[in-house]
Design an enzyme around this catalytic site. Sequence first.
Site, PDB file in Angstrom:
ATOM      1  CG  ASP A  53      60.479 -71.603  80.019  1.00 31.19           C
ATOM      2  OD1 ASP A  53      59.623 -71.296  79.191  1.00 31.19           O
ATOM      3  OD2 ASP A  53      60.226 -71.805  81.229  1.00 31.19           O
TER       4      ASP A  53
ATOM      5  CG  ASP B 297      55.467 -67.565  81.930  1.00 25.04           C
ATOM      6  OD1 ASP B 297      55.905 -67.060  80.884  1.00 25.04           O
ATOM      7  OD2 ASP B 297      54.473 -67.140  82.529  1.00 25.04           O
TER       8      ASP B 297
HETATM    9  P1  IMP Z   1      57.108 -70.099  78.740  1.00 27.41           P
HETATM   10  O1  IMP Z   1      57.145 -70.810  80.051  1.00 27.41           O
HETATM   11  O2  IMP Z   1      58.006 -68.903  78.719  1.00 27.41           O
HETATM   12  O3  IMP Z   1      57.352 -71.007  77.588  1.00 27.41           O
HETATM   13  O4  IMP Z   1      55.645 -69.459  78.584  1.00 27.41           O
HETATM   14  C1  IMP Z   1      54.479 -70.249  78.650  1.00 27.41           C
HETATM   15  C2  IMP Z   1      53.301 -69.403  79.003  1.00 27.41           C
HETATM   16  O5  IMP Z   1      53.191 -68.287  78.111  1.00 27.41           O
HETATM   17  C3  IMP Z   1      52.001 -70.132  78.840  1.00 27.41           C
HETATM   18  O6  IMP Z   1      51.690 -70.898  79.967  1.00 27.41           O
HETATM   19  C4  IMP Z   1      51.008 -68.981  78.659  1.00 27.41           C
HETATM   20  O7  IMP Z   1      50.538 -68.553  79.911  1.00 27.41           O
HETATM   21  C5  IMP Z   1      51.822 -67.849  78.068  1.00 27.41           C
HETATM   22  N1  IMP Z   1      51.488 -67.548  76.663  1.00 27.41           N
HETATM   23  C6  IMP Z   1      51.151 -66.345  76.199  1.00 27.41           C
HETATM   24  N2  IMP Z   1      50.927 -66.363  74.883  1.00 27.41           N
HETATM   25  C7  IMP Z   1      51.137 -67.630  74.485  1.00 27.41           C
HETATM   26  C8  IMP Z   1      51.067 -68.259  73.199  1.00 27.41           C
HETATM   27  O8  IMP Z   1      50.784 -67.650  72.162  1.00 27.41           O
HETATM   28  N3  IMP Z   1      51.342 -69.585  73.182  1.00 27.41           N
HETATM   29  C9  IMP Z   1      51.688 -70.262  74.302  1.00 27.41           C
HETATM   30  N4  IMP Z   1      51.767 -69.715  75.513  1.00 27.41           N
HETATM   31  C10 IMP Z   1      51.483 -68.380  75.613  1.00 27.41           C
HETATM   32 MG    MG Z   2      58.069 -72.249  81.490  1.00 28.05          MG
END
Ligand code: IMP
Ligand code: MG
Length: 441
Positions: A168, A170
Amino acid sequence: MTSRYRVEYALKTHRRDQFIGRLSHHYLSTSISYQCLEKLNSDYSPPVSETGVFERQGLPGTSQAREEAHRRYSEILRDVEIMIDDHILHQNDAENPFPSKLKLLVPSIGPFFTRLPLEAAFKFQDRKRYISSRRFVSPSFNDVRLILNSAQIMAVTTYGTLQLATFDGDVTLYDDGQSLEPASPVIPRLMDLLRNNVKIGIVTAAGYTTAERYHSRLHGLLDALANSTELTPSQKQNLVVMGGESNYLFEFSPNEPHLLAPVPRSRWLTPEMASWNEQDIEELLDVAEAALGDCIKSLNLPATLMRKDRAVGIIPATPDIRIPRESLEETVLVVQKILELSSAGRSRRVPFCAFNGGRDVFVDIGDKSWGVTVCQRWFGGNSPGGIIKGENTLHVGDQFLSAGANDFRARSVGTTAWIASPAETVELLDELAELMSKKLS
Ligand code: IMP
Ligand code: MG
């Protein structure tokens, strides 16, 4: 994640991992004897000494208590390990109509891709975290989560070979909303995985249609890959980015200005994904957008709507605002329910994932189970059936609480590790590297 408030919040009914919850309760019930000991000791108010808090006054020795706690906890973990082995037997026996004991205890339990050496993992984590040495603080949700992670990476490296690691973005590779900067300690660890011929997929919800946006989030890693003289060109090709959960695939491409090249959907959609119809997708996103708009009004959220090609979300109206956590949770649950009841959602023609991203809420088309599956197929050319199996796949993420969490879905297609910060990812990768090098030697 680790504050008491957050851990307790994690155990509220709508945000609960039933298996870890049960394991921590199991621990708690067996720690009654230690609570009695604790009471005895507190009545004496023993002085602090360099050799230990209690030993000076001839009270029951801490080392004895520690050994007893260690023995009891090991026994409990061994019992659970045996219960999982039995569950795996049930899972692999299509003729057996009876649920396993574990299924009866934890109805939501999913498939296991490997057995879990929990006793060994407990001993490893006990050496690191001194769980048995604690006399006042019982084993916690986080202790159990880390024991499960260790058990999973022991299993994935010992009983088979790790072929694909997906991450993942973020909170897992970088702090929420930040980017993978060149100095990040995660980068050399990811490069090491590639050097060991492990394939990597970055499976993020962040949904962008251009390579430029992904480069700006991942530039530290992509630049390191481009500049590496250690990795062969084919090892460099072993990195892909899967964005928007399962919507945009990019492969590493050293000659592109942003080091990533979009891969047309026709080259990677699974047959099921190819059957998702554009009209159904639009309809589902329309319902989600209307539901999110209603939540903004009814909860008076300081938020704005963001509609994308394959997603719709709410984000803070200005960057300095934080939408209260409770409001984000309520929004996810409301939107999810409305979607499930809508004709677009009821037909289940198009899967979706509604989740709380910490500062925002998004509804994405597809989910990470599809995203990880695409990576398994993309890299599975030489594997039987053209797909890397779940037992040879590890997905690392921070969102595993069953309601409103997007990494949770990856559990249905591969093994997983649940981390709470990029620093924990680094620790996990170090643990993994040690296990892999032991196996090689
Ligand atoms: P992950 O933790 O890498 O899965 O990213 C999640 C975060 O990506 C979400 O909390 C959003 O802040 C950001 N995000 C940006 N664009 C999108 C989208 O199109 N769908 C969902 N999350 C997005
Ligand atoms: Mg995440």
